[in-house]
Design a protein around this motif. Structure first.
Motif, PDB file in Angstrom:
ATOM      1  N   GLU A  24      24.799  34.789  50.507  1.00 49.18           N
ATOM      2  CA  GLU A  24      25.661  33.866  49.760  1.00 49.18           C
ATOM      3  C   GLU A  24      25.403  33.967  48.254  1.00 49.18           C
ATOM      4  OE1 GLU A  24      26.484  29.085  49.273  1.00 49.18           O
ATOM      5  OE2 GLU A  24      25.135  29.787  50.825  1.00 49.18           O
ATOM      6  N   VAL A  25      26.438  34.352  47.500  1.00 51.11           N
ATOM      7  CA  VAL A  25      26.334  34.470  46.044  1.00 51.11           C
ATOM      8  C   VAL A  25      26.479  33.080  45.425  1.00 51.11           C
ATOM      9  CG1 VAL A  25      27.350  35.475  43.957  1.00 51.11           C
ATOM     10  CG2 VAL A  25      27.187  36.846  46.046  1.00 51.11           C
ATOM     11  N   VAL A  26      25.510  32.720  44.562  1.00 55.70           N
ATOM     12  CA  VAL A  26      25.498  31.378  43.969  1.00 55.70           C
ATOM     13  C   VAL A  26      25.678  31.391  42.449  1.00 55.70           C
ATOM     14  CG1 VAL A  26      24.147  30.365  45.837  1.00 55.70           C
ATOM     15  CG2 VAL A  26      22.961  31.349  43.869  1.00 55.70           C
ATOM     16  N   PHE A  27      25.530  32.555  41.818  1.00 55.30           N
ATOM     17  CA  PHE A  27      25.678  32.641  40.362  1.00 55.30           C
ATOM     18  C   PHE A  27      26.021  34.075  39.979  1.00 55.30           C
ATOM     19  CE2 PHE A  27      23.906  33.480  36.114  1.00 55.30           C
ATOM     20  CZ  PHE A  27      24.574  32.513  35.380  1.00 55.30           C
ATOM     21  N   VAL A  28      26.894  34.218  38.971  1.00 59.48           N
ATOM     22  CA  VAL A  28      27.284  35.532  38.477  1.00 59.48           C
ATOM     23  C   VAL A  28      27.178  35.541  36.961  1.00 59.48           C
ATOM     24  CG1 VAL A  28      29.150  37.243  38.360  1.00 59.48           C
ATOM     25  CG2 VAL A  28      28.888  35.856  40.406  1.00 59.48           C
ATOM     26  N   GLU A  29      26.540  36.559  36.419  1.00 57.34           N
ATOM     27  CA  GLU A  29      26.455  36.759  34.973  1.00 57.34           C
ATOM     28  C   GLU A  29      27.313  37.975  34.621  1.00 57.34           C
ATOM     29  OE1 GLU A  29      23.164  38.303  31.749  1.00 57.34           O
ATOM     30  OE2 GLU A  29      22.462  37.209  33.506  1.00 57.34           O
ATOM     31  N   LEU A  30      28.254  37.781  33.696  1.00 57.74           N
ATOM     32  CA  LEU A  30      29.180  38.851  33.316  1.00 57.74           C
ATOM     33  C   LEU A  30      29.161  39.050  31.805  1.00 57.74           C
ATOM     34  CD1 LEU A  30      32.166  37.865  35.619  1.00 57.74           C
ATOM     35  CD2 LEU A  30      30.565  39.744  35.959  1.00 57.74           C
ATOM     36  N   PRO A  31      29.584  40.240  31.347  1.00 57.72           N
ATOM     37  CA  PRO A  31      29.600  40.509  29.909  1.00 57.72           C
ATOM     38  C   PRO A  31      30.780  39.817  29.227  1.00 57.72           C
ATOM     39  CG  PRO A  31      30.571  42.344  31.059  1.00 57.72           C
ATOM     40  CD  PRO A  31      30.077  41.378  32.116  1.00 57.72           C
ATOM     41  N   GLU A  32      30.770  39.837  27.910  1.00 54.87           N
ATOM     42  CA  GLU A  32      31.889  39.312  27.124  1.00 54.87           C
ATOM     43  C   GLU A  32      33.007  40.343  27.076  1.00 54.87           C
ATOM     44  OE1 GLU A  32      32.098  36.289  25.447  1.00 54.87           O
ATOM     45  OE2 GLU A  32      30.229  35.740  26.443  1.00 54.87           O
ATOM     46  N   SER A  33      34.232  39.885  27.050  1.00 62.02           N
ATOM     47  CA  SER A  33      35.365  40.768  26.836  1.00 62.02           C
ATOM     48  C   SER A  33      35.204  41.413  25.462  1.00 62.02           C
ATOM     49  CB  SER A  33      36.669  39.971  26.910  1.00 62.02           C
ATOM     50  OG  SER A  33      37.762  40.831  26.889  1.00 62.02           O
ATOM     51  N   GLY A  34      35.466  42.703  25.369  1.00 66.30           N
ATOM     52  CA  GLY A  34      35.311  43.436  24.121  1.00 66.30           C
ATOM     53  C   GLY A  34      34.018  44.223  24.040  1.00 66.30           C
ATOM     54  N   SER A  35      33.057  43.895  24.905  1.00 64.55           N
ATOM     55  CA  SER A  35      31.790  44.643  24.905  1.00 64.55           C
ATOM     56  C   SER A  35      31.999  46.000  25.578  1.00 64.55           C
ATOM     57  CB  SER A  35      30.696  43.846  25.603  1.00 64.55           C
ATOM     58  OG  SER A  35      31.042  43.598  26.944  1.00 64.55           O
ATOM     59  N   THR A  36      31.040  46.883  25.400  1.00 58.55           N
ATOM     60  CA  THR A  36      31.127  48.198  26.033  1.00 58.55           C
ATOM     61  C   THR A  36      30.100  48.298  27.150  1.00 58.55           C
ATOM     62  OG1 THR A  36      29.628  49.173  24.413  1.00 58.55           O
ATOM     63  CG2 THR A  36      31.987  49.357  23.967  1.00 58.55           C
ATOM     64  N   VAL A  37      30.437  49.096  28.152  1.00 58.24           N
ATOM     65  CA  VAL A  37      29.539  49.356  29.268  1.00 58.24           C
ATOM     66  C   VAL A  37      29.337  50.870  29.364  1.00 58.24           C
ATOM     67  CG1 VAL A  37      30.163  47.278  30.566  1.00 58.24           C
ATOM     68  CG2 VAL A  37      31.446  49.371  30.947  1.00 58.24           C
ATOM     69  N   ALA A  38      28.142  51.254  29.799  1.00 59.55           N
ATOM     70  CA  ALA A  38      27.815  52.666  29.955  1.00 59.55           C
ATOM     71  C   ALA A  38      27.690  53.006  31.431  1.00 59.55           C
ATOM     72  CB  ALA A  38      26.507  52.983  29.240  1.00 59.55           C
ATOM     73  N   LYS A  39      28.091  54.209  31.794  1.00 59.09           N
ATOM     74  CA  LYS A  39      27.977  54.661  33.176  1.00 59.09           C
ATOM     75  C   LYS A  39      26.525  54.511  33.636  1.00 59.09           C
ATOM     76  CE  LYS A  39      28.504  58.566  36.242  1.00 59.09           C
ATOM     77  NZ  LYS A  39      28.939  59.939  36.414  1.00 59.09           N
ATOM     78  N   GLY A  40      26.339  53.813  34.753  1.00 60.62           N
ATOM     79  CA  GLY A  40      25.011  53.614  35.312  1.00 60.62           C
ATOM     80  C   GLY A  40      24.239  52.467  34.695  1.00 60.62           C
ATOM     81  N   GLY A  41      24.764  51.900  33.604  1.00 63.76           N
ATOM     82  CA  GLY A  41      24.089  50.795  32.934  1.00 63.76           C
ATOM     83  C   GLY A  41      24.486  49.453  33.509  1.00 63.76           C
ATOM     84  N   SER A  42      23.580  48.503  33.411  1.00 63.14           N
ATOM     85  CA  SER A  42      23.841  47.158  33.912  1.00 63.14           C
ATOM     86  C   SER A  42      24.832  46.435  33.000  1.00 63.14           C
ATOM     87  CB  SER A  42      22.531  46.366  33.977  1.00 63.14           C
ATOM     88  OG  SER A  42      22.776  45.032  34.331  1.00 63.14           O
ATOM     89  N   PHE A  43      25.808  45.768  33.601  1.00 63.26           N
ATOM     90  CA  PHE A  43      26.735  44.948  32.805  1.00 63.26           C
ATOM     91  C   PHE A  43      26.654  43.479  33.177  1.00 63.26           C
ATOM     92  CE2 PHE A  43      29.647  46.224  36.315  1.00 63.26           C
ATOM     93  CZ  PHE A  43      30.094  44.982  36.726  1.00 63.26           C
ATOM     94  N   GLY A  44      25.876  43.163  34.205  1.00 62.06           N
ATOM     95  CA  GLY A  44      25.757  41.782  34.629  1.00 62.06           C
ATOM     96  C   GLY A  44      24.799  41.663  35.787  1.00 62.06           C
TER      97      GLY A  44
END
Length: 167
Positions: free
Chosen positions: A73-93
């Motif tokens: 059961e998922v109880v919390f989600v952390e996500l990046p801000e819109s406009g940020s960049t993500v890298a292949k294989g890198g954590s975004f949340g």
């Protein structure tokens, strides 16, 4: 859906395998793999259990049914801000469940153009609808060639079966 989650948890606890089979609905084709995890055709998958759906100039990313089943059961989600960049294989949340907290990695590089704000109030959407309402971010890919290194549904199903066999 509750019955499916119960069946998946029970099958995992009992180490029961289910035969692969394919079902078709009018608008959606999917495969049911071992232990009742759903793998959708037409998506790409990473070895860290994220899925990606590329449509036009935008790619939608979330965690797979297999991953949410193992998390519980998922109880919390952390996500990046819109406009940020993500890298292949890198954590975004991160996804926090009753069992553990896990990083969520981007299968490709790009700029975040939209974040699923529904997950702030209803993180359980990841459990109930991992490929639908439980999507996490939408990005504008930096390069389309990174998609070529990801698994299709058949490859991902086999990957999950092999991974589960080793646990």
């Amino acid at each position: 859906m509750a019955m499916k989650l119960w069946a998946s948890s029970t099958a995992n606890a009992l180490k029961i395998s289910c035969a692969n089979r394919t079902r078709a609905t009018p608008s959606l084709t999917f495969s049911v793999s071992r232990c009742f995890s759903t793998v959708l055709d037409g998506l790409k998958y990473s070895s860290s259990h994220e899925w990606i759906k590329h449509e036009g100039s935008v790619a939608t990313i979330g965690i797979t049914d297999h991953a949410q089943g193992h998390l519980g059961e998922v109880v919390f989600v952390e996500l990046p801000e819109s406009g940020s960049t993500v890298a292949k294989g890198g954590s975004f949340g991160a996804v926090e469940s009753v069992k553990a907290t896990s990083d969520v990695n981007s299968p490709i590089s790009g700029q975040v153009v939209e974040v699923n704000s529904k997950l702030t109030e209803a993180p359980g959407l990841i459990n109930s609808s991992p490929y639908g309402d439980g999507w996490m971010i939408k990005i504008r890919p930096s390069t389309h060639s990174e998609l070529e290194g990801l698994m299709d549904s058949g490859e991902y199903t086999k990957f999950c079966e092999e991974e589960d066999a080793h646990h």
